[in-house]
Design an enzyme around this catalytic site. Structure first.
Site, PDB file in Angstrom:
ATOM      1  N   ALA A  74      -7.204 -31.706-108.651  1.00 49.89           N
ATOM      2  CA  ALA A  74      -6.959 -33.144-108.502  1.00 49.89           C
ATOM      3  C   ALA A  74      -5.835 -33.628-109.412  1.00 49.89           C
ATOM      4  O   ALA A  74      -5.038 -34.474-109.024  1.00 49.89           O
ATOM      5  CB  ALA A  74      -8.244 -33.919-108.778  1.00 49.89           C
ATOM      6  N   THR A  75      -5.755 -33.097-110.616  1.00 49.58           N
ATOM      7  CA  THR A  75      -4.709 -33.554-111.534  1.00 49.58           C
ATOM      8  C   THR A  75      -3.324 -33.349-110.923  1.00 49.58           C
ATOM      9  O   THR A  75      -2.487 -34.261-110.946  1.00 49.58           O
ATOM     10  CB  THR A  75      -4.808 -32.806-112.883  1.00 49.58           C
ATOM     11  OG1 THR A  75      -6.097 -33.055-113.448  1.00 49.58           O
ATOM     12  CG2 THR A  75      -3.728 -33.252-113.848  1.00 49.58           C
ATOM     13  N   ASN A 154     -15.671 -41.581-112.706  1.00 53.42           N
ATOM     14  CA  ASN A 154     -16.263 -40.326-113.164  1.00 53.42           C
ATOM     15  C   ASN A 154     -17.281 -40.508-114.291  1.00 53.42           C
ATOM     16  O   ASN A 154     -18.125 -39.644-114.503  1.00 53.42           O
ATOM     17  CB  ASN A 154     -15.175 -39.342-113.603  1.00 53.42           C
ATOM     18  CG  ASN A 154     -14.145 -39.982-114.496  1.00 53.42           C
ATOM     19  OD1 ASN A 154     -13.464 -40.934-114.101  1.00 53.42           O
ATOM     20  ND2 ASN A 154     -14.032 -39.478-115.703  1.00 53.42           N
ATOM     21  N   GLN A 182     -14.502 -37.631-107.438  1.00 51.49           N
ATOM     22  CA  GLN A 182     -15.955 -37.692-107.645  1.00 51.49           C
ATOM     23  C   GLN A 182     -16.702 -38.106-106.380  1.00 51.49           C
ATOM     24  O   GLN A 182     -17.885 -37.828-106.244  1.00 51.49           O
ATOM     25  CB  GLN A 182     -16.297 -38.687-108.763  1.00 51.49           C
ATOM     26  CG  GLN A 182     -15.819 -38.285-110.138  1.00 51.49           C
ATOM     27  CD  GLN A 182     -16.618 -37.132-110.745  1.00 51.49           C
ATOM     28  OE1 GLN A 182     -17.705 -36.779-110.284  1.00 51.49           O
ATOM     29  NE2 GLN A 182     -16.074 -36.527-111.778  1.00 51.49           N
ATOM     30  N   ALA A 203     -11.926 -28.785-105.755  1.00 59.24           N
ATOM     31  CA  ALA A 203     -13.011 -27.875-105.384  1.00 59.24           C
ATOM     32  C   ALA A 203     -14.114 -27.804-106.439  1.00 59.24           C
ATOM     33  O   ALA A 203     -15.298 -27.743-106.110  1.00 59.24           O
ATOM     34  CB  ALA A 203     -12.454 -26.474-105.105  1.00 59.24           C
ATOM     35  N   THR A 243       3.180 -19.716-103.790  1.00 60.64           N
ATOM     36  CA  THR A 243       2.288 -18.917-102.952  1.00 60.64           C
ATOM     37  C   THR A 243       0.895 -19.522-102.939  1.00 60.64           C
ATOM     38  O   THR A 243       0.345 -19.857-103.996  1.00 60.64           O
ATOM     39  CB  THR A 243       2.232 -17.471-103.490  1.00 60.64           C
ATOM     40  OG1 THR A 243       3.552 -16.957-103.484  1.00 60.64           O
ATOM     41  CG2 THR A 243       1.322 -16.592-102.641  1.00 60.64           C
ATOM     42  N   CYS A 329     -12.917 -34.677-120.311  1.00 57.72           N
ATOM     43  CA  CYS A 329     -11.506 -34.583-120.685  1.00 57.72           C
ATOM     44  C   CYS A 329     -11.205 -35.344-121.960  1.00 57.72           C
ATOM     45  O   CYS A 329     -10.226 -35.098-122.627  1.00 57.72           O
ATOM     46  CB  CYS A 329     -10.637 -35.118-119.560  1.00 57.72           C
ATOM     47  SG  CYS A 329     -11.263 -34.652-117.961  1.00 57.72           S
TER      48      CYS A 329
HETATM   49  C1  PLP Z   1     -12.288 -34.075-112.550  1.00 51.64           C
HETATM   50  C2  PLP Z   1     -11.471 -35.260-112.170  1.00 51.64           C
HETATM   51  C3  PLP Z   1     -10.072 -35.183-112.098  1.00 51.64           C
HETATM   52  C4  PLP Z   1      -9.319 -33.924-112.432  1.00 51.64           C
HETATM   53  O1  PLP Z   1      -9.567 -32.928-111.499  1.00 51.64           O
HETATM   54  P1  PLP Z   1      -9.057 -31.420-111.743  1.00 51.64           P
HETATM   55  O2  PLP Z   1      -9.223 -30.764-110.418  1.00 51.64           O
HETATM   56  O3  PLP Z   1      -9.947 -30.857-112.798  1.00 51.64           O
HETATM   57  O4  PLP Z   1      -7.626 -31.485-112.153  1.00 51.64           O
HETATM   58  C5  PLP Z   1      -9.395 -36.313-111.716  1.00 51.64           C
HETATM   59  N1  PLP Z   1     -10.026 -37.452-111.418  1.00 51.64           N
HETATM   60  C6  PLP Z   1     -11.360 -37.573-111.474  1.00 51.64           C
HETATM   61  C7  PLP Z   1     -12.017 -38.871-111.132  1.00 51.64           C
HETATM   62  C8  PLP Z   1     -12.126 -36.478-111.862  1.00 51.64           C
HETATM   63  O5  PLP Z   1     -13.450 -36.608-111.938  1.00 51.64           O
END
Ligand code: PLP
Length: 381
Positions: A74-75, A154, A182, A203, A243, A329
């Site tokens: 997600a980041t 989150n 989330q 994932a 890749t 985090c």
């Molecule tokens: C965990 C999370 C992220 C980051 O996701 P990653 O796949 O670990 O980079 C971003 N936004 C929210 C709301 C999250 O809970």
């Protein structure tokens, strides 16, 4: 027999579902091909698996397979959505609207964009943790190019009024990106019904491995264009070179199809367990729920323990129950949660707040243990 410690930190990450693991394993060994290899069956098999995963991800959020861009999580998807849109739409404007309770991945990307010349509006939230759509509309300017508001928080699980935000964005011709990391798999998500232009997911928050995620990028009404943030071989329609992580992508696809199958039943079961935990713990007068309880994910409760020192509370609970204060985090630093502070929670109370995140593998027995244990600890402290 109950196995300790108990894991109630499913918002930080989830274990890999055994079914997901079984599905991905062959793609490390016999099906190890590069999905971009066009000349032999090793490549074709990998590409076919990626195609299927793209369909599975798209189905979960009501998108088209061609609208899914695979990323490392997600980041990265957030960085691509926000920086990519900022670069691509710079001739239209430089103003972005977001919210103070976003995940650090969004907030830090916003800081980066501010250094590059973007103007940011950070919407406040009410004491329930929700933005006011009227305040959002009032913040819109002629040069606004992007609205970035998360679907579910989150730390609290609180849901923003995404449908109303999508409608506003559409009416004003502004792109709407939502961090749904989330929310996806926990509640129904529909990018069409809610007018969402971009959406990220990961994932490892839905029982898959770490290091795989996706960005949904709308292709019709409007067609969203993004400047790539990783250049290379032109993979993923040129939006994300490199890749493809075939085992991770196969796993993500499987996670999504399991969520499609399970979301209704699972959310009922988990809501019942969460409510049981909450009902029993809030019998103690010092324990209160943070955030709106009507518009919330099924699996989260964020509880404040008034008058109990947060560090001792967390230390005692953590002996047998994995939970967190604030988000994983940011929990390396002892600052009170920016999310709870934004909701008007005092520093002391924010430090004495704990997030319980239930998941697919949480059992009744574990919740009963947690109720008993946390009550005893709270009484002792
Ligand atoms: C965990 C999370 C992220 C980051 O996701 P990653 O796949 O670990 O980079 C971003 N936004 C929210 C709301 C999250 O809970």
């Amino acid at each position: 027999m109950l196995k300790l410690p108990i894991y109630l930190d499913n918002n930080a990450t989830t274990p890999v579902d055994p079914e997901v693991l079984q599905t991905m394993l062959p793609y490390f060994t016999e099906h190890f091909g590069n999905a971009a290899s066009r000349n032999h069956s090793f490549g074709w098999v990998a590409e076919e698996a990626v195609t299927q995963a793209r369909e599975q991800v798209a189905q979960l959020i009501h998108a088209e397979p061609a609208e899914i861009v695979f990323t490392s999580g997600a980041t990265e998807a957030i960085n691509l959505a926000m920086k990519g849109a900022y670069e691509m739409y710079s001739t239209k404007g430089n103003h972005i609207i977001t919210c103070v309770t976003e995940h650090k991945a969004v907030l830090d990307t916003c800081r980066h964009l501010e250094k590059s010349g973007a103007e940011l509006t950070y919407l406040r939230v009410n004491s329930d943790g929700i933005i006011d759509p009227e305040a959002l509309e009032a913040a819109i300017r002629p040069n606004t190019i992007l609205i970035s508001i998360m679907m579910a928080n989150n730390e609290t699980g609180v849901l923003h009024p995404v449908k109303a935000i999508g409608a506003l964005a559409k009416a004003h011709g502004i792109l709407f990106f939502t961090d749904a990391t989330q929310a996806v798999g926990k509640i129904p998500v529909d990018v069409q019904a809610d007018n969402i232009d971009m959406l990220c997911l990961s994932a490892h928050k839905i029982y898959g491995p770490k290091g795989a995620g996706a960005l949904y990028v709308r292709r019709k009404n409007p067609r969203v264009r993004l400047a790539a943030q990783i250049d290379g071989g032109g993979h993923e329609k040129g939006m994300r070179s490199g890749t493809l992580n075939v085992p991770g992508i196969v796993a993500l696809g499987k996670c999504c199809s399991l969520c499609v199958q399970k979301v209704d039943e699972e959310s009922k079961r988990i809501t019942a367990l969460r409510d049981q935990l909450e009902k029993n713990l809030t019998q103690l007068n010092v324990i209160k729920i943070n955030g709106n309880t009507a518009h919330r994910l099924p699996n989260v409760t964020n509880l404040s323990f008034a008058g109990i020192p947060g560090d001792r509370l967390l230390r005692e609970i953590s002996r047998t129950i994995a939970v967190s204060s604030g988000s994983a985090c940011t929990s390396a630093n002892p600052e009170p949660s920016h999310v709870l502070k934004a909701m008007g929670v005092t520093d002391d109370l924010a430090k004495s707040s704990i997030r319980f995140g239930l998941g697919r593998f949480t059992t009744q027995e574990e919740i009963e243990y947690a109720i008993d244990k946390v009550k005893k600890i709270a009484a002792n402290l």
